[in-house]
Motif scaffolding. Structure first.
Motif, PDB file in Angstrom:
ATOM      1  N   ASN A  58       0.854  -1.184   0.000  1.00  0.00           N
ATOM      2  CA  ASN A  58       0.000   0.000   0.000  1.00  0.00           C
ATOM      3  C   ASN A  58       0.889   1.233   0.000  1.00  0.00           C
ATOM      4  O   ASN A  58       1.638   1.472   0.953  1.00  0.00           O
ATOM      5  CB  ASN A  58      -0.905  -0.002   1.239  1.00  0.00           C
ATOM      6  CG  ASN A  58      -1.858  -1.183   1.228  1.00  0.00           C
ATOM      7  OD1 ASN A  58      -2.552  -1.412   0.247  1.00  0.00           O
ATOM      8  ND2 ASN A  58      -1.880  -1.956   2.306  1.00  0.00           N
ATOM      9  N   VAL A  59       0.814   1.987  -1.074  1.00  0.00           N
ATOM     10  CA  VAL A  59       1.765   3.077  -1.303  1.00  0.00           C
ATOM     11  C   VAL A  59       1.031   4.410  -1.432  1.00  0.00           C
ATOM     12  O   VAL A  59       0.051   4.528  -2.183  1.00  0.00           O
ATOM     13  CB  VAL A  59       2.603   2.823  -2.580  1.00  0.00           C
ATOM     14  CG1 VAL A  59       3.572   3.972  -2.835  1.00  0.00           C
ATOM     15  CG2 VAL A  59       3.360   1.505  -2.470  1.00  0.00           C
ATOM     16  N   ALA A  60       1.519   5.411  -0.712  1.00  0.00           N
ATOM     17  CA  ALA A  60       1.067   6.793  -0.900  1.00  0.00           C
ATOM     18  C   ALA A  60       2.184   7.550  -1.607  1.00  0.00           C
ATOM     19  O   ALA A  60       3.348   7.507  -1.167  1.00  0.00           O
ATOM     20  CB  ALA A  60       0.775   7.444   0.447  1.00  0.00           C
ATOM     21  N   LEU A  61       1.852   8.200  -2.710  1.00  0.00           N
ATOM     22  CA  LEU A  61       2.854   8.910  -3.508  1.00  0.00           C
ATOM     23  C   LEU A  61       2.460  10.380  -3.603  1.00  0.00           C
ATOM     24  O   LEU A  61       1.316  10.695  -3.940  1.00  0.00           O
ATOM     25  CB  LEU A  61       2.953   8.271  -4.891  1.00  0.00           C
ATOM     26  CG  LEU A  61       4.010   8.803  -5.853  1.00  0.00           C
ATOM     27  CD1 LEU A  61       4.471   7.688  -6.792  1.00  0.00           C
ATOM     28  CD2 LEU A  61       3.495   9.976  -6.682  1.00  0.00           C
ATOM     29  N   LEU A  62       3.406  11.257  -3.315  1.00  0.00           N
ATOM     30  CA  LEU A  62       3.154  12.703  -3.323  1.00  0.00           C
ATOM     31  C   LEU A  62       3.833  13.356  -4.517  1.00  0.00           C
ATOM     32  O   LEU A  62       5.006  13.109  -4.787  1.00  0.00           O
ATOM     33  CB  LEU A  62       3.686  13.330  -2.036  1.00  0.00           C
ATOM     34  CG  LEU A  62       3.504  14.851  -1.930  1.00  0.00           C
ATOM     35  CD1 LEU A  62       2.084  15.184  -1.507  1.00  0.00           C
ATOM     36  CD2 LEU A  62       4.495  15.456  -0.938  1.00  0.00           C
ATOM     37  N   ARG A 116       7.024   3.935  11.381  1.00  0.00           N
ATOM     38  CA  ARG A 116       7.437   2.642  10.813  1.00  0.00           C
ATOM     39  C   ARG A 116       7.001   2.440   9.354  1.00  0.00           C
ATOM     40  O   ARG A 116       6.646   1.348   8.933  1.00  0.00           O
ATOM     41  CB  ARG A 116       6.914   1.483  11.673  1.00  0.00           C
ATOM     42  CG  ARG A 116       7.458   1.513  13.099  1.00  0.00           C
ATOM     43  CD  ARG A 116       7.038   0.305  13.884  1.00  0.00           C
ATOM     44  NE  ARG A 116       7.592   0.342  15.236  1.00  0.00           N
ATOM     45  CZ  ARG A 116       8.831  -0.013  15.563  1.00  0.00           C
ATOM     46  NH1 ARG A 116       9.649  -0.438  14.623  1.00  0.00           N
ATOM     47  NH2 ARG A 116       9.245   0.051  16.816  1.00  0.00           N
ATOM     48  N   LYS A 117       7.028   3.511   8.615  1.00  0.00           N
ATOM     49  CA  LYS A 117       6.734   3.413   7.186  1.00  0.00           C
ATOM     50  C   LYS A 117       8.029   3.576   6.386  1.00  0.00           C
ATOM     51  O   LYS A 117       8.895   4.367   6.756  1.00  0.00           O
ATOM     52  CB  LYS A 117       5.716   4.477   6.761  1.00  0.00           C
ATOM     53  CG  LYS A 117       4.356   4.323   7.458  1.00  0.00           C
ATOM     54  CD  LYS A 117       3.371   5.367   6.987  1.00  0.00           C
ATOM     55  CE  LYS A 117       2.102   5.318   7.822  1.00  0.00           C
ATOM     56  NZ  LYS A 117       1.390   4.031   7.705  1.00  0.00           N
ATOM     57  N   SER A 161      16.597   8.223   4.201  1.00  0.00           N
ATOM     58  CA  SER A 161      15.564   7.489   3.471  1.00  0.00           C
ATOM     59  C   SER A 161      15.870   5.996   3.383  1.00  0.00           C
ATOM     60  O   SER A 161      16.994   5.552   3.634  1.00  0.00           O
ATOM     61  CB  SER A 161      15.434   8.053   2.055  1.00  0.00           C
ATOM     62  OG  SER A 161      16.562   7.684   1.275  1.00  0.00           O
ATOM     63  N   HIS A 162      14.838   5.218   2.991  1.00  0.00           N
ATOM     64  CA  HIS A 162      15.034   3.795   2.707  1.00  0.00           C
ATOM     65  C   HIS A 162      15.574   3.572   1.295  1.00  0.00           C
ATOM     66  O   HIS A 162      16.176   2.536   1.023  1.00  0.00           O
ATOM     67  CB  HIS A 162      13.707   3.044   2.852  1.00  0.00           C
ATOM     68  CG  HIS A 162      13.300   2.808   4.268  1.00  0.00           C
ATOM     69  ND1 HIS A 162      12.659   3.756   5.031  1.00  0.00           N
ATOM     70  CD2 HIS A 162      13.458   1.724   5.067  1.00  0.00           C
ATOM     71  CE1 HIS A 162      12.416   3.264   6.240  1.00  0.00           C
ATOM     72  NE2 HIS A 162      12.895   2.037   6.289  1.00  0.00           N
ATOM     73  N   THR A 202       4.342   2.197   2.634  1.00  0.00           N
ATOM     74  CA  THR A 202       5.420   2.897   1.930  1.00  0.00           C
ATOM     75  C   THR A 202       4.947   4.289   1.513  1.00  0.00           C
ATOM     76  O   THR A 202       3.838   4.443   0.995  1.00  0.00           O
ATOM     77  CB  THR A 202       5.862   2.120   0.675  1.00  0.00           C
ATOM     78  OG1 THR A 202       6.249   0.790   1.050  1.00  0.00           O
ATOM     79  CG2 THR A 202       7.040   2.807  -0.005  1.00  0.00           C
ATOM     80  N   LEU A 203       5.805   5.271   1.737  1.00  0.00           N
ATOM     81  CA  LEU A 203       5.545   6.638   1.296  1.00  0.00           C
ATOM     82  C   LEU A 203       6.591   7.007   0.246  1.00  0.00           C
ATOM     83  O   LEU A 203       7.793   6.842   0.478  1.00  0.00           O
ATOM     84  CB  LEU A 203       5.637   7.625   2.467  1.00  0.00           C
ATOM     85  CG  LEU A 203       4.811   7.316   3.717  1.00  0.00           C
ATOM     86  CD1 LEU A 203       5.075   8.380   4.791  1.00  0.00           C
ATOM     87  CD2 LEU A 203       3.326   7.238   3.391  1.00  0.00           C
ATOM     88  N   VAL A 204       6.142   7.504  -0.902  1.00  0.00           N
ATOM     89  CA  VAL A 204       7.058   8.040  -1.917  1.00  0.00           C
ATOM     90  C   VAL A 204       6.918   9.549  -1.875  1.00  0.00           C
ATOM     91  O   VAL A 204       5.892  10.109  -2.289  1.00  0.00           O
ATOM     92  CB  VAL A 204       6.737   7.490  -3.323  1.00  0.00           C
ATOM     93  CG1 VAL A 204       7.703   8.104  -4.341  1.00  0.00           C
ATOM     94  CG2 VAL A 204       6.844   5.969  -3.350  1.00  0.00           C
TER      95      VAL A 204
END
Length: 359
Positions: free
Chosen positions: A5-9, A102-103, A135-136, A79-81
């Motif tokens: 599940n990804v949130a992308l900005l 913890r993302k 960052s990861h 995951t956050l982009v």
């Protein structure tokens, strides 16, 4: 398989990015958050892809931006982009508090300032260094920037997306015969033996429209024609030049196919960006000026290989001399090389696979 599940900005979703997001969404559960209003972009086509607006406010001319972190911190996202942009205060907060939320945080950007490219090539930006370190992983646009940051962070997941455009495969498939091109020239009443094409917005003076005008005035108008696609507040008045064919904004693919097929060379003096991918996919040799303190170039400039798929010029005199020695076989060979580079590196599925490799 459980999808991530990804949130992308992003500021917004331009039309040339739509296919990338659609392909990503076929592999992950993707929500796209935007913080800018597309209606403000008069000469910019914004995608109709479904997005979520995020509350934000900026200051100092939006060089620094706060956006609401609460939608991004919901439990559904693992995951956050976020953007690799040191002016995004909220991104710093999310990077520094990973131990709590913890993302996984992936940063996406150029990794280098276009305006300070020559300086940062030698000494990378310290703020970028801190962000990347926290960052990861990182999505960078091109291999040039990836090599630079991999030297600094050899163990970190840093990939080059090889930035490209939606519909690049359709552009590659565009193919007109010599007879058809002659017919298109007659249809558009273009008489010159050799035609340049320029296709970019006139919203940024770093594209050096002054050099475009000087080139038009320098070259023999009976032999050289100029096809212009684009609009914007800095657009010169081309009415005085009978060898300039100005089409303004063009989003219709059929018309674009015809105009690029008529053209022999793509010419943009400065600030070469994603427009170079489209021109290469159409099989055009690229003419532009070498990156310098006076001529700024975007990161996609690295797709141009001097004397293979284009010519990197030092000045207008070199442009004139290069054209005087160029024959049709030279243009055809460089055009084929342009297409080959796109086929080998710049297909949209390659960009998507590169992104997914660290997701």
């Amino acid at each position: 398989m459980v999808l991530k599940n990804v949130a992308l900005l992003n500021p917004l979703v331009p039309h040339y990015r739509e296919e990338f997001f659609k392909q990503l969404a076929s592999h992950v559960n993707l929500d796209i958050y935007v913080y800018e209003n597309g209606s403000e972009y008069a000469n910019f086509k914004v995608s109709e892809l479904q997005v979520k607006n995020i509350k934000n406010f900026g200051f100092l001319g939006n060089r620094f931006i706060f956006y609401s972190i609460f939608p991004l911190l919901t439990k559904k996202y693992d995951t956050l982009v976020l953007m690799l942009h040191f002016g995004h205060i909220s991104a710093w907060f999310l990077l520094l508090t990973q131990v709590f939320h913890r993302k996984k945080v992936i940063l996406w950007g150029q990794g280098i300032s276009v305006k300070r490219y020559l300086q940062e090539q030698k000494k990378p930006n310290l703020l970028f260094r801190w962000m990347i370190g926290l960052s990861h992983g990182v999505w960078l646009y091109t291999e040039e920037e990836q090599k630079q940051w991999k030297k600094i962070f050899p163990g970190k997941s840093i990939v080059a997306l090889n930035n490209t455009i939606s519909g690049v495969e359709d552009v590659l498939a565009t193919d007109y015969t010599a007879d058809e091109r002659r017919g298109l020239k007659e249809k558009h009443r273009i008489q010159q033996e050799i035609c340049f094409i320029y296709c970019a917005r006139f919203d940024n003076p770093y594209r050096r429209f002054d050099l475009l005008i000087q080139t038009i005035e320098l070259l023999e108008p009976q032999r050289y024609g100029f096809i212009i696609i684009g609009d914007g507040i800095h657009k010169p008045d081309f009415k005085a030049y009978p060898n300039v064919y100005d089409y303004g904004k063009v989003y219709e693919k059929q018309l674009k196919d015809e105009l690029f097929s008529i053209a022999d060379l793509y010419y943009q003096p400065g600030w070469i960006g994603l427009s170079v991918v489209e021109a290469m996919a159409y099989g055009k040799p690229i003419l532009t000026f070498r990156r310098s303190d006076q001529i700024l170039q975007c990161v996609e400039y690295s797709y141009i290989q001097d004397r293979r798929n284009g010519i990197l010029l030092n000045d207008l005199e070199e442009l004139k001399q290069s054209l005087s020695h160029m024959v049709r076989n030279d243009m055809d060979e460089m055009g084929r090389a342009s297409k080959q580079i796109v086929k080998s590196k710049l297909l949209m599925r390659n960009m998507t696979e590169n992104a997914l490799s660290i997701l």
